[in-house]
Motif scaffolding. Structure first.
Motif, mmCIF file in Angstrom:
data_model
loop_
_atom_site.group_PDB
_atom_site.id
_atom_site.type_symbol
_atom_site.label_atom_id
_atom_site.label_comp_id
_atom_site.label_asym_id
_atom_site.label_seq_id
_atom_site.Cartn_x
_atom_site.Cartn_y
_atom_site.Cartn_z
ATOM 1 N N VAL A 23 -25.470 47.675 12.117
ATOM 2 C CA VAL A 23 -25.447 47.264 10.599
ATOM 3 C C VAL A 23 -26.843 46.348 10.608
ATOM 4 O O VAL A 23 -27.635 46.546 9.570
ATOM 5 N N ILE A 24 -26.943 45.436 11.311
ATOM 6 C CA ILE A 24 -28.323 44.705 11.166
ATOM 7 C C ILE A 24 -29.412 45.169 10.764
ATOM 8 O O ILE A 24 -30.228 45.258 10.086
ATOM 9 N N PRO A 25 -29.989 46.287 11.617
ATOM 10 C CA PRO A 25 -31.138 46.998 11.401
ATOM 11 C C PRO A 25 -31.146 47.644 10.281
ATOM 12 O O PRO A 25 -32.200 47.955 9.470
ATOM 13 N N GLU A 26 -30.105 47.976 9.954
ATOM 14 C CA GLU A 26 -29.922 48.943 8.562
ATOM 15 C C GLU A 26 -29.877 47.957 7.417
ATOM 16 O O GLU A 26 -30.940 48.316 6.505
ATOM 17 N N LEU A 27 -29.726 46.868 7.459
ATOM 18 C CA LEU A 27 -29.815 45.863 6.469
ATOM 19 C C LEU A 27 -31.353 45.353 6.462
ATOM 20 O O LEU A 27 -31.783 45.160 5.490
ATOM 21 N N ILE A 28 -31.781 45.332 7.593
ATOM 22 C CA ILE A 28 -33.279 44.668 7.645
ATOM 23 C C ILE A 28 -34.122 45.876 6.935
ATOM 24 O O ILE A 28 -35.045 45.624 6.103
ATOM 25 N N ASN A 29 -33.990 47.178 7.191
ATOM 26 C CA ASN A 29 -34.749 48.137 6.480
ATOM 27 C C ASN A 29 -34.289 48.336 5.257
ATOM 28 O O ASN A 29 -35.137 48.660 4.249
ATOM 29 N N ALA A 30 -33.065 48.105 4.541
ATOM 30 C CA ALA A 30 -32.707 48.308 3.415
ATOM 31 C C ALA A 30 -33.351 47.290 2.261
ATOM 32 O O ALA A 30 -33.722 47.258 1.089
#
Length: 352
Positions: A23-30
């Motif tokens: 989730v954390i990489p996805e949030l960073i990209n989002a």
């Protein structure tokens, strides 16, 4: 319990770490965040995810441990055959859920594709588990009788006991079970339950009270932590005693009863009987001359100055000069014992 709690904490760590890494990489990209290099490290992401899960849901650990412990006790009360059919039911439920999910995938709506299949799978798994668990006898009837009997014998404990109507109405079996004096599994035939219902619906108030008491005892037995199963015969029997004998041979089980005639028939058939009356007789307190105990004086004796009381097992105690203590509990000392054809009589006197 500690091992179970450790496993649940381990699950928390695995779930939290996995969510953090995903989730954390996805949030960073989002959110187009320019993170520090340390936040792009999967080990750090996993640690953050684990900490977050413990902070948000850590208070549920004890409740999950309790629910898991209750579930374990529930399954341990069940026979291998019941667990087997319950597992088959869950598998069938999952197969149906997979087929339904394919249909929903073709429809294409996001809610139908992702959320509804999970709900349907959970519902069908629960339904399959309950059907497999509660309807095992009906499922066994679908098999040929030879296969059904073979499965039953192989999966039923060799220490299984079949409960008779008289033993249930008697009520003492409940205390015996609670004290763990019986091992193996207790089997209650459906015919016995039907007989209890007939007695409970009788017009005679005495019979009706006995039937209702029997049903109450049966419900109390089901609430204990002992393995108790309801079994149904593969064929109908007009006589409950004949049903018990047939099932005892089929399950290679003993019969628990207080019925003297059934006891004799089982002896002829080579079936082991556990008579509650024999157990009560074996464990009743042994009274010797000189013993002192408390006794409630309930009535006058044959002689003018005598009082009479009774032990818990019904043994009559005659107290010398006990008439004046009727309705009172006093300490008495055993003077002598008399064995008669109708039972034992104890003669005692009040302790000064």
């Amino acid at each position: 319990m500690k091992i179970l709690k450790g496993l649940i904490i381990l699950c928390y760590l695995v779930i939290g770490s996995s969510l953090g890494i995903m989730v954390i990489p996805e949030l960073i990209n989002a959110f187009s965040i320019q993170p520090e290099q340390v936040l792009t490290n999967p080990y750090i992401d996993g640690l953050i995810g684990a900490v977050a899960v413990f902070l948000l849901f850590g208070f549920l650990i004890d409740k999950i441990v309790y629910m898991a412990d209750q579930g374990e006790k529930y399954l341990l009360k069940r026979s291998i055959l019941e667990i087997f059919f319950a597992t088959v039911g869950v598998m069938i439920g999952l197969m149906i859920a997979v087929m339904v999910s394919f249909i929903l995938e073709m429809i294409g709506a996001p809610v139908l594709k992702h959320i509804l299949p999970i709900i349907i799978a959970a519902f069908l798994c629960y339904l399959g588990f309950q059907i497999g668990l509660q309807k095992r006898e009906e499922i066994l009837r679908l098999f040929p009788e030879s296969i059904s009997n073979s499965l039953t014998r192989q999966t039923t404990s060799r220490y299984a006991k079949i409960l008779d109507t008289s033993a249930i109405i008697d009520g003492r079996i409940l205390d015996v079970v609670k004290c763990h004096f019986i091992d193996g599994e207790i089997l209650v035939p459906q015919g016995v339950i039907e007989e209890l219902q007939v007695i409970a619906d009788a017009k005679d108030s005495v019979k009706r009270d006995k039937g209702q008491r029997g049903l109450d005892i049966l419900n109390a037995l089901k609430e204990t932590d002992f393995s108790i199963s309801i079994i149904e015969p593969t064929s109908t029997h007009k006589d409950v005693d004949a049903l018990l004998i047939t099932l005892a041979k089929r399950y290679q089980a003993s019969i628990i009863t207080t019925d003297y005639n059934l006891n004799k028939v089982c002896a002829v058939q080579g079936i082991k009987v556990l008579n509650v009356n024999d157990l009560s007789e074996a464990i009743k307190p042994v009274i010797h001359q000189g013993d002192i105990f408390d006794l409630l004086i309930t009535k006058i004796g044959k002689e003018d100055d005598q009082g009479v009381g009774y032990l818990d097992d019904g043994t009559m105690v005659v107290i010398e000069k006990g008439r004046e203590y009727i309705g009172k509990t006093i300490a008495v000392e055993v003077m002598s014992l008399l064995q008669t054809s109708s039972g034992r009589i104890i003669f005692a006197k009040k302790v000064s």
